[in-house]
Design a protein around this motif. Sequence first.
Motif, PDB file in Angstrom:
ATOM      1  N   GLN A 198     -32.253 -13.621 -45.072  1.00 19.50           N
ATOM      2  CA  GLN A 198     -31.221 -14.470 -45.651  1.00 19.50           C
ATOM      3  C   GLN A 198     -31.554 -15.941 -45.431  1.00 19.50           C
ATOM      4  O   GLN A 198     -31.206 -16.786 -46.259  1.00 19.50           O
ATOM      5  CB  GLN A 198     -29.851 -14.116 -45.052  1.00 19.50           C
ATOM      6  CG  GLN A 198     -29.272 -12.899 -45.718  1.00 19.50           C
ATOM      7  CD  GLN A 198     -28.877 -11.811 -44.724  1.00 19.50           C
ATOM      8  OE1 GLN A 198     -29.103 -11.964 -43.535  1.00 19.50           O
ATOM      9  NE2 GLN A 198     -28.313 -10.750 -45.220  1.00 19.50           N
ATOM     10  N   GLY A 199     -32.227 -16.257 -44.338  1.00 21.24           N
ATOM     11  CA  GLY A 199     -32.677 -17.625 -44.099  1.00 21.24           C
ATOM     12  C   GLY A 199     -33.714 -18.056 -45.124  1.00 21.24           C
ATOM     13  O   GLY A 199     -33.726 -19.212 -45.572  1.00 21.24           O
ATOM     14  N   GLN A 200     -34.589 -17.149 -45.512  1.00 19.46           N
ATOM     15  CA  GLN A 200     -35.576 -17.462 -46.549  1.00 19.46           C
ATOM     16  C   GLN A 200     -34.890 -17.720 -47.887  1.00 19.46           C
ATOM     17  O   GLN A 200     -35.263 -18.636 -48.621  1.00 19.46           O
ATOM     18  CB  GLN A 200     -36.573 -16.317 -46.695  1.00 19.46           C
ATOM     19  CG  GLN A 200     -37.523 -16.201 -45.533  1.00 19.46           C
ATOM     20  CD  GLN A 200     -38.499 -15.045 -45.704  1.00 19.46           C
ATOM     21  OE1 GLN A 200     -38.546 -14.396 -46.742  1.00 19.46           O
ATOM     22  NE2 GLN A 200     -39.273 -14.785 -44.678  1.00 19.46           N
ATOM     23  N   LYS A 201     -33.886 -16.908 -48.174  1.00 14.83           N
ATOM     24  CA  LYS A 201     -33.141 -17.098 -49.428  1.00 14.83           C
ATOM     25  C   LYS A 201     -32.426 -18.448 -49.412  1.00 14.83           C
ATOM     26  O   LYS A 201     -32.447 -19.178 -50.408  1.00 14.83           O
ATOM     27  CB  LYS A 201     -32.131 -15.961 -49.603  1.00 14.83           C
ATOM     28  CG  LYS A 201     -31.346 -16.034 -50.876  1.00 14.83           C
ATOM     29  CD  LYS A 201     -30.393 -14.862 -50.990  1.00 14.83           C
ATOM     30  CE  LYS A 201     -29.572 -14.959 -52.259  1.00 14.83           C
ATOM     31  NZ  LYS A 201     -28.620 -13.853 -52.383  1.00 14.83           N
ATOM     32  N   LEU A 202     -31.804 -18.790 -48.284  1.00 17.87           N
ATOM     33  CA  LEU A 202     -31.121 -20.069 -48.152  1.00 17.87           C
ATOM     34  C   LEU A 202     -32.098 -21.234 -48.280  1.00 17.87           C
ATOM     35  O   LEU A 202     -31.814 -22.222 -48.962  1.00 17.87           O
ATOM     36  CB  LEU A 202     -30.394 -20.137 -46.804  1.00 17.87           C
ATOM     37  CG  LEU A 202     -29.687 -21.446 -46.478  1.00 17.87           C
ATOM     38  CD1 LEU A 202     -28.595 -21.737 -47.499  1.00 17.87           C
ATOM     39  CD2 LEU A 202     -29.120 -21.400 -45.070  1.00 17.87           C
TER      40      LEU A 202
ATOM     41  N   PRO B  26     -32.551 -23.510 -36.683  1.00 17.77           N
ATOM     42  CA  PRO B  26     -31.696 -22.409 -36.204  1.00 17.77           C
ATOM     43  C   PRO B  26     -30.754 -21.833 -37.262  1.00 17.77           C
ATOM     44  O   PRO B  26     -30.446 -20.645 -37.227  1.00 17.77           O
ATOM     45  CB  PRO B  26     -30.899 -23.042 -35.061  1.00 17.77           C
ATOM     46  CG  PRO B  26     -31.725 -24.183 -34.599  1.00 17.77           C
ATOM     47  CD  PRO B  26     -32.444 -24.690 -35.807  1.00 17.77           C
ATOM     48  N   PHE B  27     -30.301 -22.641 -38.216  1.00 19.38           N
ATOM     49  CA  PHE B  27     -29.385 -22.090 -39.216  1.00 19.38           C
ATOM     50  C   PHE B  27     -30.083 -21.159 -40.201  1.00 19.38           C
ATOM     51  O   PHE B  27     -29.423 -20.502 -41.003  1.00 19.38           O
ATOM     52  CB  PHE B  27     -28.611 -23.200 -39.961  1.00 19.38           C
ATOM     53  CG  PHE B  27     -29.455 -24.173 -40.734  1.00 19.38           C
ATOM     54  CD1 PHE B  27     -29.803 -23.925 -42.039  1.00 19.38           C
ATOM     55  CD2 PHE B  27     -29.876 -25.349 -40.140  1.00 19.38           C
ATOM     56  CE1 PHE B  27     -30.568 -24.818 -42.754  1.00 19.38           C
ATOM     57  CE2 PHE B  27     -30.622 -26.274 -40.849  1.00 19.38           C
ATOM     58  CZ  PHE B  27     -30.980 -26.002 -42.160  1.00 19.38           C
ATOM     59  N   PHE B  28     -31.410 -21.072 -40.149  1.00 19.54           N
ATOM     60  CA  PHE B  28     -32.138 -20.080 -40.945  1.00 19.54           C
ATOM     61  C   PHE B  28     -32.262 -18.747 -40.206  1.00 19.54           C
ATOM     62  O   PHE B  28     -32.802 -17.796 -40.757  1.00 19.54           O
ATOM     63  CB  PHE B  28     -33.535 -20.581 -41.302  1.00 19.54           C
ATOM     64  CG  PHE B  28     -33.559 -21.721 -42.278  1.00 19.54           C
ATOM     65  CD1 PHE B  28     -32.774 -21.708 -43.410  1.00 19.54           C
ATOM     66  CD2 PHE B  28     -34.386 -22.805 -42.075  1.00 19.54           C
ATOM     67  CE1 PHE B  28     -32.802 -22.756 -44.318  1.00 19.54           C
ATOM     68  CE2 PHE B  28     -34.434 -23.858 -42.975  1.00 19.54           C
ATOM     69  CZ  PHE B  28     -33.629 -23.829 -44.098  1.00 19.54           C
ATOM     70  N   ASN B  29     -31.806 -18.679 -38.960  1.00 22.62           N
ATOM     71  CA  ASN B  29     -31.935 -17.462 -38.145  1.00 22.62           C
ATOM     72  C   ASN B  29     -30.582 -16.880 -37.763  1.00 22.62           C
ATOM     73  O   ASN B  29     -30.405 -16.370 -36.668  1.00 22.62           O
ATOM     74  CB  ASN B  29     -32.716 -17.769 -36.864  1.00 22.62           C
ATOM     75  CG  ASN B  29     -34.157 -18.083 -37.159  1.00 22.62           C
ATOM     76  OD1 ASN B  29     -34.780 -17.395 -37.936  1.00 22.62           O
ATOM     77  ND2 ASN B  29     -34.668 -19.126 -36.542  1.00 22.62           N
ATOM     78  N   ARG B  30     -29.630 -16.938 -38.645  1.00 30.34           N
ATOM     79  CA  ARG B  30     -28.294 -16.419 -38.337  1.00 30.34           C
ATOM     80  C   ARG B  30     -28.223 -14.901 -38.365  1.00 30.34           C
ATOM     81  O   ARG B  30     -27.323 -14.316 -37.775  1.00 30.34           O
ATOM     82  CB  ARG B  30     -27.283 -16.975 -39.334  1.00 30.34           C
ATOM     83  CG  ARG B  30     -27.031 -18.440 -39.163  1.00 30.34           C
ATOM     84  CD  ARG B  30     -25.929 -18.891 -40.080  1.00 30.34           C
ATOM     85  NE  ARG B  30     -25.855 -20.345 -40.087  1.00 30.34           N
ATOM     86  CZ  ARG B  30     -25.317 -21.035 -41.075  1.00 30.34           C
ATOM     87  NH1 ARG B  30     -24.821 -20.411 -42.116  1.00 30.34           N
ATOM     88  NH2 ARG B  30     -25.291 -22.337 -41.013  1.00 30.34           N
ATOM     89  N   HIS B  31     -29.131 -14.259 -39.061  1.00 30.26           N
ATOM     90  CA  HIS B  31     -29.111 -12.800 -39.206  1.00 30.26           C
ATOM     91  C   HIS B  31     -30.454 -12.227 -38.749  1.00 30.26           C
ATOM     92  O   HIS B  31     -31.261 -11.785 -39.573  1.00 30.26           O
ATOM     93  CB  HIS B  31     -28.856 -12.405 -40.662  1.00 30.26           C
ATOM     94  CG  HIS B  31     -27.664 -13.080 -41.262  1.00 30.26           C
ATOM     95  ND1 HIS B  31     -26.378 -12.714 -40.963  1.00 30.26           N
ATOM     96  CD2 HIS B  31     -27.557 -14.123 -42.123  1.00 30.26           C
ATOM     97  CE1 HIS B  31     -25.531 -13.477 -41.624  1.00 30.26           C
ATOM     98  NE2 HIS B  31     -26.232 -14.351 -42.337  1.00 30.26           N
ATOM     99  N   PRO B  32     -30.702 -12.175 -37.435  1.00 28.48           N
ATOM    100  CA  PRO B  32     -32.010 -11.701 -36.958  1.00 28.48           C
ATOM    101  C   PRO B  32     -32.207 -10.208 -37.244  1.00 28.48           C
ATOM    102  O   PRO B  32     -31.253  -9.429 -37.278  1.00 28.48           O
ATOM    103  CB  PRO B  32     -31.965 -11.975 -35.461  1.00 28.48           C
ATOM    104  CG  PRO B  32     -30.521 -12.008 -35.120  1.00 28.48           C
ATOM    105  CD  PRO B  32     -29.808 -12.526 -36.339  1.00 28.48           C
TER     106      PRO B  32
END
Length: 91
Positions: free
Chosen positions: A4-8, A57-63
């Motif tokens: 999801q971080g990649q998508k964001l 860090p906001f790209f790693n909200r769903h590890p």
Amino acid sequence: MDWQGQKLAEQLMQILLLIAAVVAFVVGYTTASFRTMMLIYAGGVGVATLITVPNWPFFNRHPLKWLDPSEAEKHPKPEVAVSSKKKSSKK
């Protein structure tokens, strides 16, 4: 970076580049300066790069939860079925 971080990051990059392109075009058109337009767009690309490329860090909200190695040993890997038929190329 998670999925999801990649998508964001991709969405942010597209939005920031679009905004930079529109602003650069409008300013370049009104000032009749191609150089100014390219400098503004290059600045927009730089800002988009600084926001989307680092692993913030906001790209790693769903590890992702990886399988523990001890659990992986309990479950054997699937084997690939190999066909024993071979086609002959000679006639």
